[in-house]
Write a protein that holds these residues in place. Sequence first.
Motif, PDB file in Angstrom:
ATOM      1  N   GLU A  18      41.418  56.014 -13.531  1.00 45.47           N
ATOM      2  CA  GLU A  18      40.575  54.838 -13.727  1.00 45.47           C
ATOM      3  C   GLU A  18      39.121  55.141 -13.369  1.00 45.47           C
ATOM      4  O   GLU A  18      38.185  54.638 -14.009  1.00 45.47           O
ATOM      5  CB  GLU A  18      41.098  53.667 -12.901  1.00 45.47           C
ATOM      6  CG  GLU A  18      40.417  52.354 -13.205  1.00 45.47           C
ATOM      7  CD  GLU A  18      41.166  51.170 -12.617  1.00 45.47           C
ATOM      8  OE1 GLU A  18      41.161  50.093 -13.241  1.00 45.47           O
ATOM      9  OE2 GLU A  18      41.757  51.321 -11.519  1.00 45.47           O
ATOM     10  N   PHE A  21      36.860  56.390 -16.128  1.00 41.81           N
ATOM     11  CA  PHE A  21      36.466  55.495 -17.217  1.00 41.81           C
ATOM     12  C   PHE A  21      34.950  55.289 -17.271  1.00 41.81           C
ATOM     13  O   PHE A  21      34.371  55.183 -18.356  1.00 41.81           O
ATOM     14  CB  PHE A  21      37.162  54.138 -17.074  1.00 41.81           C
ATOM     15  CG  PHE A  21      38.565  54.110 -17.622  1.00 41.81           C
ATOM     16  CD1 PHE A  21      39.398  55.217 -17.518  1.00 41.81           C
ATOM     17  CD2 PHE A  21      39.063  52.983 -18.252  1.00 41.81           C
ATOM     18  CE1 PHE A  21      40.691  55.199 -18.029  1.00 41.81           C
ATOM     19  CE2 PHE A  21      40.357  52.941 -18.767  1.00 41.81           C
ATOM     20  CZ  PHE A  21      41.171  54.052 -18.647  1.00 41.81           C
ATOM     21  N   ILE A  24      33.506  58.201 -19.040  1.00 38.90           N
ATOM     22  CA  ILE A  24      33.853  58.127 -20.464  1.00 38.90           C
ATOM     23  C   ILE A  24      32.964  57.126 -21.181  1.00 38.90           C
ATOM     24  O   ILE A  24      32.452  57.395 -22.283  1.00 38.90           O
ATOM     25  CB  ILE A  24      35.348  57.765 -20.634  1.00 38.90           C
ATOM     26  CG1 ILE A  24      36.238  58.906 -20.116  1.00 38.90           C
ATOM     27  CG2 ILE A  24      35.670  57.457 -22.094  1.00 38.90           C
ATOM     28  CD1 ILE A  24      37.710  58.558 -20.038  1.00 38.90           C
ATOM     29  N   GLU A  25      32.750  55.985 -20.555  1.00 43.94           N
ATOM     30  CA  GLU A  25      31.915  54.948 -21.175  1.00 43.94           C
ATOM     31  C   GLU A  25      30.472  55.422 -21.336  1.00 43.94           C
ATOM     32  O   GLU A  25      29.804  55.105 -22.325  1.00 43.94           O
ATOM     33  CB  GLU A  25      31.954  53.669 -20.337  1.00 43.94           C
ATOM     34  CG  GLU A  25      33.303  52.992 -20.274  1.00 43.94           C
ATOM     35  CD  GLU A  25      33.750  52.420 -21.613  1.00 43.94           C
ATOM     36  OE1 GLU A  25      32.891  52.208 -22.491  1.00 43.94           O
ATOM     37  OE2 GLU A  25      34.952  52.199 -21.790  1.00 43.94           O
ATOM     38  N   ILE A  32      39.047  61.571 -27.552  1.00 41.25           N
ATOM     39  CA  ILE A  32      39.601  62.009 -26.265  1.00 41.25           C
ATOM     40  C   ILE A  32      40.886  62.774 -26.546  1.00 41.25           C
ATOM     41  O   ILE A  32      41.746  62.301 -27.303  1.00 41.25           O
ATOM     42  CB  ILE A  32      39.905  60.824 -25.329  1.00 41.25           C
ATOM     43  CG1 ILE A  32      38.648  59.973 -25.111  1.00 41.25           C
ATOM     44  CG2 ILE A  32      40.428  61.325 -23.985  1.00 41.25           C
ATOM     45  CD1 ILE A  32      38.888  58.712 -24.286  1.00 41.25           C
ATOM     46  N   ASN A  54      45.317  51.573 -22.863  1.00 39.50           N
ATOM     47  CA  ASN A  54      44.000  50.946 -22.950  1.00 39.50           C
ATOM     48  C   ASN A  54      43.020  51.848 -23.709  1.00 39.50           C
ATOM     49  O   ASN A  54      42.328  51.401 -24.637  1.00 39.50           O
ATOM     50  CB  ASN A  54      43.492  50.669 -21.528  1.00 39.50           C
ATOM     51  CG  ASN A  54      42.110  50.047 -21.497  1.00 39.50           C
ATOM     52  OD1 ASN A  54      41.135  50.654 -21.921  1.00 39.50           O
ATOM     53  ND2 ASN A  54      42.008  48.837 -20.956  1.00 39.50           N
ATOM     54  N   LEU A  55      42.957  53.118 -23.334  1.00 40.43           N
ATOM     55  CA  LEU A  55      42.053  54.052 -24.015  1.00 40.43           C
ATOM     56  C   LEU A  55      42.484  54.288 -25.456  1.00 40.43           C
ATOM     57  O   LEU A  55      41.652  54.463 -26.348  1.00 40.43           O
ATOM     58  CB  LEU A  55      41.991  55.383 -23.260  1.00 40.43           C
ATOM     59  CG  LEU A  55      41.205  55.378 -21.942  1.00 40.43           C
ATOM     60  CD1 LEU A  55      41.179  56.779 -21.346  1.00 40.43           C
ATOM     61  CD2 LEU A  55      39.782  54.873 -22.136  1.00 40.43           C
ATOM     62  N   LYS A  56      43.787  54.290 -25.683  1.00 41.15           N
ATOM     63  CA  LYS A  56      44.314  54.499 -27.031  1.00 41.15           C
ATOM     64  C   LYS A  56      43.818  53.424 -27.994  1.00 41.15           C
ATOM     65  O   LYS A  56      43.580  53.690 -29.181  1.00 41.15           O
ATOM     66  CB  LYS A  56      45.848  54.505 -26.978  1.00 41.15           C
ATOM     67  CG  LYS A  56      46.559  54.803 -28.284  1.00 41.15           C
ATOM     68  CD  LYS A  56      48.053  54.970 -28.018  1.00 41.15           C
ATOM     69  CE  LYS A  56      48.815  55.266 -29.280  1.00 41.15           C
ATOM     70  NZ  LYS A  56      48.986  54.082 -30.132  1.00 41.15           N
ATOM     71  N   ARG A  58      40.941  51.900 -27.741  1.00 41.67           N
ATOM     72  CA  ARG A  58      39.476  51.855 -27.817  1.00 41.67           C
ATOM     73  C   ARG A  58      38.831  53.128 -28.347  1.00 41.67           C
ATOM     74  O   ARG A  58      37.663  53.106 -28.743  1.00 41.67           O
ATOM     75  CB  ARG A  58      38.918  51.536 -26.423  1.00 41.67           C
ATOM     76  CG  ARG A  58      39.337  50.174 -25.908  1.00 41.67           C
ATOM     77  CD  ARG A  58      39.160  50.064 -24.413  1.00 41.67           C
ATOM     78  NE  ARG A  58      37.798  50.406 -24.021  1.00 41.67           N
ATOM     79  CZ  ARG A  58      37.501  50.945 -22.839  1.00 41.67           C
ATOM     80  NH1 ARG A  58      38.448  51.209 -21.961  1.00 41.67           N
ATOM     81  NH2 ARG A  58      36.241  51.216 -22.545  1.00 41.67           N
ATOM     82  N   TYR A  59      39.577  54.241 -28.310  1.00 42.31           N
ATOM     83  CA  TYR A  59      38.999  55.517 -28.724  1.00 42.31           C
ATOM     84  C   TYR A  59      39.940  56.246 -29.681  1.00 42.31           C
ATOM     85  O   TYR A  59      41.137  55.937 -29.770  1.00 42.31           O
ATOM     86  CB  TYR A  59      38.738  56.407 -27.499  1.00 42.31           C
ATOM     87  CG  TYR A  59      37.604  55.940 -26.625  1.00 42.31           C
ATOM     88  CD1 TYR A  59      36.289  56.309 -26.890  1.00 42.31           C
ATOM     89  CD2 TYR A  59      37.844  55.124 -25.518  1.00 42.31           C
ATOM     90  CE1 TYR A  59      35.236  55.890 -26.081  1.00 42.31           C
ATOM     91  CE2 TYR A  59      36.808  54.693 -24.706  1.00 42.31           C
ATOM     92  CZ  TYR A  59      35.512  55.081 -24.999  1.00 42.31           C
ATOM     93  OH  TYR A  59      34.474  54.650 -24.196  1.00 42.31           O
ATOM     94  N   CYS A  61      42.105  58.867 -29.951  1.00 45.69           N
ATOM     95  CA  CYS A  61      42.805  59.678 -28.951  1.00 45.69           C
ATOM     96  C   CYS A  61      43.829  60.611 -29.596  1.00 45.69           C
ATOM     97  O   CYS A  61      44.495  60.257 -30.578  1.00 45.69           O
ATOM     98  CB  CYS A  61      43.516  58.775 -27.939  1.00 45.69           C
ATOM     99  SG  CYS A  61      42.393  57.848 -26.867  1.00 45.69           S
TER     100      CYS A  61
END
Length: 287
Positions: A18, A21, A24-25, A32, A54-56, A58-59, A61
């Motif tokens: 976490e 993040f 990353i932002e 990713i 969550n990342l999956k 938004r990005y 991946c």
Amino acid sequence: MKKIIVIADIHSNYVAFEASFNTIEKIKPDGIIFLGDYVTDFPYPQRTIKLLYNLKERYNCHFLRGNREDYLLEHRNNPNDGWIYSSSTGSLLYTYENLTDEDLDFFADLPIYSEIYIDGAPLICACHGSPKSNKESILLNSSAQAKYAKKIKGNILLCGHSHHKMTVSVKDKKIVFCPSLGLPQDGEEYGHTYITLLTSFENDWKAEFIEIKFDADALIEDYRKSILIEYAPVFSKCIIKNLQTNGDIAYQCVVLAWKKAYEDNFNGGKILPEKYWIQAAKELEII
């Protein structure tokens, strides 16, 4: 120019994950790449999985399957494999009991090797251990490095599994060993870990290791509050010691415990009696 974040070996360290993040932002990567070993070793694996999903969303991946995921999948296929609450298998069993079928299905669909194409950038080849096996470590094996460098289509191969950060040149290609986010083992400062950043230029990638700071004390406190420390007594203390020292004390304890068992003519299978773990941990001054 493209920027790709690479994250390896989280091992359920949701606190460090976490904490990454924010970085990353700030980077706002074009993708990713995850190199596997998402869970086991630290408590509350479901928190790590939630962050992954969550990342999956938004990005862009790309996920690889590590050897730890294989262990969990093998247990699902053979629940009578002898796993019990002990330092040998307690961490794995705890993790398995805290995952859903959906999570395990997600792992089952992942490859152990992938050729990743990013628009306008060179090909990236990625694996957990090696392109052939997610259990193979090639960090110190120059002949294996040369073999795989020759076989891959691209000019770069990403590897996790070793937990160390290093870039090796093999003729006109490079192998980037990406450090473990969850269990760093390069002697770094307590509460410091790394992710890897790839930046494209011309027909190549530049790799650099980006420092991440996280609240290791909070993670250890969560560990001590969780039932995991009861499921895997000595192993849990080894992982906490690993985190405190950024070393490989857990691996040392495993090797020494099995050595003591062999010296005692133990032939009881893969589940090592707790007494050998205790003997090894005392000798290594873990307990």
